[in-house]
Scaffold this motif. Sequence first.
Motif, PDB file in Angstrom:
ATOM      1  N   ILE A 186      -0.432  26.763  -5.599  1.00 59.27           N
ATOM      2  CA  ILE A 186       0.772  26.030  -5.236  1.00 59.27           C
ATOM      3  C   ILE A 186       1.989  26.907  -5.525  1.00 59.27           C
ATOM      4  N   PRO A 187       2.922  27.057  -4.560  1.00 64.28           N
ATOM      5  CA  PRO A 187       4.117  27.878  -4.792  1.00 64.28           C
ATOM      6  C   PRO A 187       4.942  27.349  -5.967  1.00 64.28           C
ATOM      7  N   ALA A 188       5.502  28.258  -6.760  1.00 63.17           N
ATOM      8  CA  ALA A 188       6.310  27.879  -7.928  1.00 63.17           C
ATOM      9  C   ALA A 188       7.515  27.037  -7.529  1.00 63.17           C
ATOM     10  N   SER A 189       8.008  27.222  -6.310  1.00 63.48           N
ATOM     11  CA  SER A 189       9.179  26.470  -5.846  1.00 63.48           C
ATOM     12  C   SER A 189       8.916  24.967  -5.802  1.00 63.48           C
ATOM     13  N   ARG A 190       7.658  24.566  -5.705  1.00 65.95           N
ATOM     14  CA  ARG A 190       7.293  23.145  -5.664  1.00 65.95           C
ATOM     15  C   ARG A 190       7.663  22.449  -6.975  1.00 65.95           C
ATOM     16  N   PHE A 191       7.746  23.228  -8.062  1.00 64.37           N
ATOM     17  CA  PHE A 191       7.936  22.639  -9.388  1.00 64.37           C
ATOM     18  C   PHE A 191       9.329  22.886  -9.962  1.00 64.37           C
ATOM     19  N   GLU A 192      10.293  23.223  -9.116  1.00 62.45           N
ATOM     20  CA  GLU A 192      11.651  23.437  -9.583  1.00 62.45           C
ATOM     21  C   GLU A 192      12.393  22.108  -9.735  1.00 62.45           C
ATOM     22  N   VAL A 193      13.187  21.985 -10.811  1.00 64.21           N
ATOM     23  CA  VAL A 193      14.031  20.808 -10.995  1.00 64.21           C
ATOM     24  C   VAL A 193      15.144  20.857  -9.950  1.00 64.21           C
ATOM     25  N   PRO A 194      15.311  19.822  -9.123  1.00 63.10           N
ATOM     26  CA  PRO A 194      16.323  19.863  -8.063  1.00 63.10           C
ATOM     27  C   PRO A 194      17.735  20.015  -8.620  1.00 63.10           C
ATOM     28  N   LYS A 195      18.492  20.958  -8.053  1.00 66.17           N
ATOM     29  CA  LYS A 195      19.835  21.232  -8.540  1.00 66.17           C
ATOM     30  C   LYS A 195      20.862  20.235  -8.008  1.00 66.17           C
ATOM     31  N   ASN A 196      20.516  19.498  -6.950  1.00 65.12           N
ATOM     32  CA  ASN A 196      21.467  18.553  -6.366  1.00 65.12           C
ATOM     33  C   ASN A 196      21.341  17.150  -6.958  1.00 65.12           C
ATOM     34  N   ILE A 197      20.526  17.013  -8.002  1.00 66.76           N
ATOM     35  CA  ILE A 197      20.344  15.726  -8.666  1.00 66.76           C
ATOM     36  C   ILE A 197      20.898  15.813 -10.086  1.00 66.76           C
ATOM     37  N   THR A 198      21.701  14.820 -10.496  1.00 67.33           N
ATOM     38  CA  THR A 198      22.187  14.733 -11.862  1.00 67.33           C
ATOM     39  C   THR A 198      21.264  13.808 -12.647  1.00 67.33           C
ATOM     40  N   PHE A 199      20.637  14.332 -13.688  1.00 62.37           N
ATOM     41  CA  PHE A 199      19.655  13.562 -14.448  1.00 62.37           C
ATOM     42  C   PHE A 199      20.250  13.045 -15.758  1.00 62.37           C
ATOM     43  N   THR A 201       8.606  12.523  -8.906  1.00 65.76           N
ATOM     44  CA  THR A 201       8.479  12.695 -10.348  1.00 65.76           C
ATOM     45  C   THR A 201       8.017  14.121 -10.629  1.00 65.76           C
ATOM     46  N   LEU A 202       8.685  14.784 -11.550  1.00 71.11           N
ATOM     47  CA  LEU A 202       8.336  16.148 -11.938  1.00 71.11           C
ATOM     48  C   LEU A 202       8.117  16.208 -13.441  1.00 71.11           C
ATOM     49  N   MET A 203       6.973  16.734 -13.860  1.00 73.31           N
ATOM     50  CA  MET A 203       6.692  16.906 -15.272  1.00 73.31           C
ATOM     51  C   MET A 203       6.602  18.394 -15.578  1.00 73.31           C
ATOM     52  N   ARG A 204       7.476  18.855 -16.482  1.00 73.14           N
ATOM     53  CA  ARG A 204       7.434  20.248 -16.914  1.00 73.14           C
ATOM     54  C   ARG A 204       8.304  20.412 -18.164  1.00 73.14           C
ATOM     55  N   THR A 249       0.857  -1.178   0.000  1.00 75.88           N
ATOM     56  CA  THR A 249       0.000   0.000   0.000  1.00 75.88           C
ATOM     57  C   THR A 249       0.892   1.226   0.000  1.00 75.88           C
ATOM     58  N   MET A 250       0.690   2.082  -0.993  1.00 75.64           N
ATOM     59  CA  MET A 250       1.514   3.275  -1.121  1.00 75.64           C
ATOM     60  C   MET A 250       0.631   4.506  -1.203  1.00 75.64           C
ATOM     61  N   PHE A 251       1.207   5.631  -0.851  1.00 72.52           N
ATOM     62  CA  PHE A 251       0.492   6.898  -0.954  1.00 72.52           C
ATOM     63  C   PHE A 251       1.239   7.802  -1.929  1.00 72.52           C
ATOM     64  N   ARG A 252       0.477   8.491  -2.738  1.00 73.69           N
ATOM     65  CA  ARG A 252       1.048   9.380  -3.746  1.00 73.69           C
ATOM     66  C   ARG A 252       0.432  10.761  -3.583  1.00 73.69           C
ATOM     67  N   GLU A 253       1.288  11.767  -3.449  1.00 73.49           N
ATOM     68  CA  GLU A 253       0.825  13.142  -3.335  1.00 73.49           C
ATOM     69  C   GLU A 253       1.152  13.881  -4.629  1.00 73.49           C
ATOM     70  N   VAL A 254       0.204  14.654  -5.115  1.00 70.56           N
ATOM     71  CA  VAL A 254       0.348  15.348  -6.390  1.00 70.56           C
ATOM     72  C   VAL A 254       0.051  16.832  -6.210  1.00 70.56           C
ATOM     73  N   TRP A 255       0.956  17.676  -6.700  1.00 72.63           N
ATOM     74  CA  TRP A 255       0.740  19.116  -6.745  1.00 72.63           C
ATOM     75  C   TRP A 255       0.771  19.534  -8.217  1.00 72.63           C
ATOM     76  N   PHE A 256      -0.178  20.338  -8.658  1.00 77.02           N
ATOM     77  CA  PHE A 256      -0.192  20.718 -10.067  1.00 77.02           C
ATOM     78  C   PHE A 256      -0.529  22.198 -10.230  1.00 77.02           C
ATOM     79  N   ASP A 257      -0.114  22.734 -11.390  1.00 75.54           N
ATOM     80  CA  ASP A 257      -0.387  24.131 -11.727  1.00 75.54           C
ATOM     81  C   ASP A 257      -0.610  24.223 -13.234  1.00 75.54           C
ATOM     82  N   ASN A 258      -1.045  25.408 -13.682  1.00 78.68           N
ATOM     83  CA  ASN A 258      -1.313  25.654 -15.098  1.00 78.68           C
ATOM     84  C   ASN A 258      -2.214  24.573 -15.686  1.00 78.68           C
ATOM     85  N   TYR A 259      -3.262  24.251 -14.950  1.00 79.51           N
ATOM     86  CA  TYR A 259      -4.275  23.269 -15.374  1.00 79.51           C
ATOM     87  C   TYR A 259      -3.683  21.886 -15.639  1.00 79.51           C
ATOM     88  N   GLY A 260      -2.650  21.536 -14.867  1.00 80.55           N
ATOM     89  CA  GLY A 260      -2.081  20.196 -14.945  1.00 80.55           C
ATOM     90  C   GLY A 260      -0.910  20.046 -15.888  1.00 80.55           C
TER      91      GLY A 260
END
Length: 222
Positions: A200-213, A100-103, A69-80
């Motif tokens: 939702i604050p814009a900071s929620r949707f920033e690509v993390p700078k400490n992660i190498t993708f 997971t970040l989609m933008r 059993t898992m829980f998933r939290e979702v924050w969205f802006d600009n109509y998803g």
Amino acid sequence: MKRFLFPLLIASMAILTSWTSSNNEQSAINENAEVKSATLQSSNPPVNIHPYQIKSGYIKYKTNAHGMTMFREVWFDNYGSIQYDENINTMGGQRIVASTLMRDGYIYSWKNKQTTGRKIKIDTKTITNYEAASKADIESFGIKKLGTEVLAGKTCLKMSIEKPVKTVVWTWKGINIKTTTSIVGNNVTTEAVEIKEESIPASRFEVPKNITFQEFKMPGKY
């Protein structure tokens, strides 16, 4: 060009990432399955079509999958069209968070306490919204409208999808309220347990700078 169904990709990627975290000896198998599952669905909107009819908000989902059993939290802006997810699981007393970040045409995924992640580029022109599907997409995916049903206090449109996997989805204003499907041979049920319409604050949707993708290519030709 292969088309995608909105909006299950992020959910399936988060679930599969969490499975990989809890079962390292199966990581190679799961990584391949994760990419294949990415061909099922996507959270980017079609051209000139927003995924949701709500500008911004928060959703909490409960998922039963893979014996967990898992829980998933979702924050969205600009109509998803911008969305950040956290898939939370506890294994052996350890809290595992698969983010997971989609933008901007990319889906980024990473896990807590790690410094590397992956990203997949999605062509938004190949994406189909359930409720805005064309006649060709309805026939291609085997989409059938099954009427309405009240879930979580919302009057939802219920639909079944035959391809690429059998799925039943309940949507409200374009938002998935409940989904039942099979991912990599596992039955998965996801249902919203909390929904908020809020800024939702814009900071929620920033690509993390400490992660190498590392960019991960989708299989096949697109």
